[in-house]
Design an enzyme around this catalytic site. Structure first.
Site, short mmCIF file in Angstrom:
data_model
loop_
_atom_site.label_atom_id
_atom_site.label_comp_id
_atom_site.label_asym_id
_atom_site.label_seq_id
_atom_site.Cartn_x
_atom_site.Cartn_y
_atom_site.Cartn_z
N ASP A 28 13.23 37.31 -3.76
CA ASP A 28 13.17 37.86 -2.40
C ASP A 28 13.34 36.72 -1.41
O ASP A 28 12.54 35.78 -1.40
CB ASP A 28 11.81 38.56 -2.23
N ASP A 32 10.01 40.41 2.43
CA ASP A 32 9.55 41.81 2.52
C ASP A 32 9.00 42.31 1.19
O ASP A 32 8.64 43.48 1.06
CB ASP A 32 10.68 42.72 3.04
N ASP A 36 16.54 40.49 -3.10
CA ASP A 36 17.76 40.76 -2.31
C ASP A 36 18.89 39.81 -2.74
O ASP A 36 18.70 38.92 -3.58
CB ASP A 36 17.45 40.64 -0.81
N ASP A 206 26.84 53.58 -15.02
CA ASP A 206 25.58 54.30 -15.24
C ASP A 206 25.86 55.67 -15.86
O ASP A 206 26.80 56.36 -15.45
CB ASP A 206 24.92 54.47 -13.86
N GLU A 268 26.97 52.69 -20.01
CA GLU A 268 25.65 53.03 -20.56
C GLU A 268 25.82 54.34 -21.33
O GLU A 268 26.08 55.38 -20.73
CB GLU A 268 24.64 53.21 -19.43
#
Ligand code: GLC
Length: 522
Positions: A28, A32, A36, A206, A268
């Site tokens: 991060d 927050d 990211d 996915d 996947e």
């Protein structure tokens, strides 16, 4: 990264080590408590040191985060939580500068319920045709259109204010797209080109066994299709998944991707049989399929050997892949028993995985020996927890942020003291900082193993030869280069195969391979 004629003959990914970055949990940068893109960029030096060839970034697109980014509201933009397109471009450029390729997740089975298409569909617009809306059954249409269940628990249908129902094989916030619709297909092509033009090196797809639904959406037969929640294989008789029409979608994707030499697709694929799996990796479909055989096999030499042999056979002339853990399954240190035992077994299996021909997918944190975290109920966020009424805790335990350096509560994951899932107080021993200089650490083992895999001639060739071995043990040899990998899952020491030891997962005992240990020899 340039591609030459030689590269085209032997694709760069053929024996690559991929590293899955679960973007929320890696690093991060802005305090927050959520990882990211700038956070990843700031840790590229670490990834280069680890020696990985490529990253798979989990979804960082615009999303209300009902399924932590797998509910995509705009597949061609970065969610402000993770950064912006400029940050993405910087990350790709810098990763390439570090010699690391970047692949990104593609979520074609469904969108977010906040996607403009679905919102327009709810208002009765022509966008309805892009989803599966149906009238209900029974008096007043109060029963769902069929008996399908959601992978996250509960029914796969949700009723809308106008009385109709829409299909969602995952959370209600993830309506399934209708892949018979031309706009749906055209939009995926746009998305593929958008990221390829920005320099990505490929896609992880996915639910690649999803998308197409059995014509007419027939009821599923509960005698054949067990009601299971979470990541698991789907039998061919399951009308929700693995329908033949899905292969048209993969052919379409492949045609687009093939215009970008070197770009790779990895699906996947949760299907039950090797034969069904093989269909996804035919020459004009996916380059690679995720293979969950090792992730679902116990620490037992015979079972591991069978899983390896089956996996290699399943892809035929194609390239096998190997995975011990990902963001959907329990971390393997825990799966193997946890504590010292789990760590010892995980070390041994890391050497097995990295000795095999083909592509290895590492899940961020496994190189630190992270176990699944036992999280308090108040912290749980995975929709599976809520949708099963708490019967299943869901996947948060394997998604806890990575400990980098320094003290709790965030161990350098974030400049602040917040992390989106709480980090266990006993993780100080798992930080990168505490392992980096320790030759006996899990991190050192991974670094050493990856370096040998990259530089030693012993890893040449793709064919395996198995040796006779005592019960609870195996040894295979890579026929081309001669690397031998021996694994002992029994509780007694066994003689090592003859040769010079390159690396072992634990201390060796003279000429003997101790219990729960693996060794590489030449
Ligand atoms: C895949 C992802 C999982 C996600 C699901 C729905 O299985 O790996 O994390 O929840 O798809 O998109």
């Amino acid at each position: 990264m340039g591609t030459t004629a030689d590269d085209a003959a032997v694709p760069w990914w053929q024996d690559a080590v991929f590293y899955q970055v679960y973007v929320r949990s890696f690093a991060d940068s802005d305090g927050d408590g959520v990882g990211d893109l700038e956070g990843i960029r700031s840790r590229l030096g670490y990834l280069e040191l680890l020696g990985v060839d490529a990253l798979w970034l989990t979804p960082f697109y615009r999303s209300p985060m009902a399924d932590h980014g797998y509910d995509v509201a705009d597949p061609r933009d970065v969610d402000p939580l993770f950064g912006d397109l400029a940050a993405f471009d910087r990350l790709v450029a810098d990763a390439h500068g570090h010699g690391i390729r970047v692949t990104v997740d593609l979520v074609p089975n469904h969108t977010s319920d906040q996607h403009p298409w679905f919102q327009a569909a709810l208002r009765g617009g022509p966008e309805r045709a892009r989803y599966h809306f149906r009238p209900g059954r029974g008096p007043g249409g109060e029963q769902p259109p069929n008996n399908w269940t959601s992978v996250f628990g509960g029914p796969a249908w949700t009723r809308t204010p106008d009385g109709s129902w829409y299909l969602h094989l995952f959370a209600p916030e993830q309506p399934d797209l209708n892949w018979d619709d031309a706009d749906v297909r055209a939009d995926l092509v746009r998305t593929l080109r958008f990221w390829l033009d920005r320099g990505v090196d490929g896609f992880r797809i996915d639910v690649a066994h999803g998308m197409a639904k059995a014509p007419g959406l027939p009821d599923l037969d509960p005698a054949v299709v067990p009601v299971l929640t979470g990541a698991h294989a789907h039998p061919a008789a399951d009308p929700r998944f693995d329908n033949d029409e899905v292969h048209d979608v993969h052919r379409m994707i492949r045609q687009v991707v093939d215009r970008h030499p070197g770009a790779v697709t990895i699906g996947e694929i949760w299907v039950e049989t090797d034969e069904r799996f093989a269909r996804y990796v035919r020459p004009d479909e996916l380059h690679l399929g995720f293979n969950f055989a090792l992730a679902t096999t116990a620490f037992d030499a015979d079972s591991v050997r069978r899983a390896v042999e089956r996996s290699v056979a399943a892809v035929g002339a194609g390239t096998p892949t190997w995975t011990l853990s990902n963001h959907d399954v329990e971390r393997h240190v825990t799966r193997y028993g946890g504590g010292e035992v789990g760590l010892r077994r995980a070390r041994a299996m890391a050497l097995v995985e990295l000795a095999l021909p083909g592509v290895a997918f590492l899940y961020n944190g496994e190189e630190l020996g992270l176990p699944n975290a036992d999280l308090p109920e108040w912290a749980l966020q995975d929709p599976i927890f809520e949708r099963t009424g708490g019967a299943e805790r869901g996947r948060d335990g394997c998604r806890v942020p990575l400990p980098w350096e320094g003290p709790p509560p965030t161990y350098g994951f974030s400049p602040g003291d917040k992390s989106w899932l709480p980090m266990p107080p006993e993780w100080a021993a798992h930080t990168v900082e505490s392992q980096l200089e320790d030759p006996g650490s899990m991190l050192s083992l991974y670094r050493h193993a990856i370096e040998l895999r990259k530089t030693s001639e012993a890893f040449a060739g793709t064919e395996l030869e198995w040796y006779g071995a005592p019960p609870g043990c195996f040894a295979f040899r890579r026929k081309g280069g001669g690397l031998i990998c021996a694994l002992n899952t029994s509780d007694a020491p066994v003689p090592l195969p003859p040769g010079t030891t390159l690396l072992a997962s634990g201390p060796l005992d003279g000429e003997e391979l101790p219990p729960e240990t693996a060794a590489w020899l030449v």
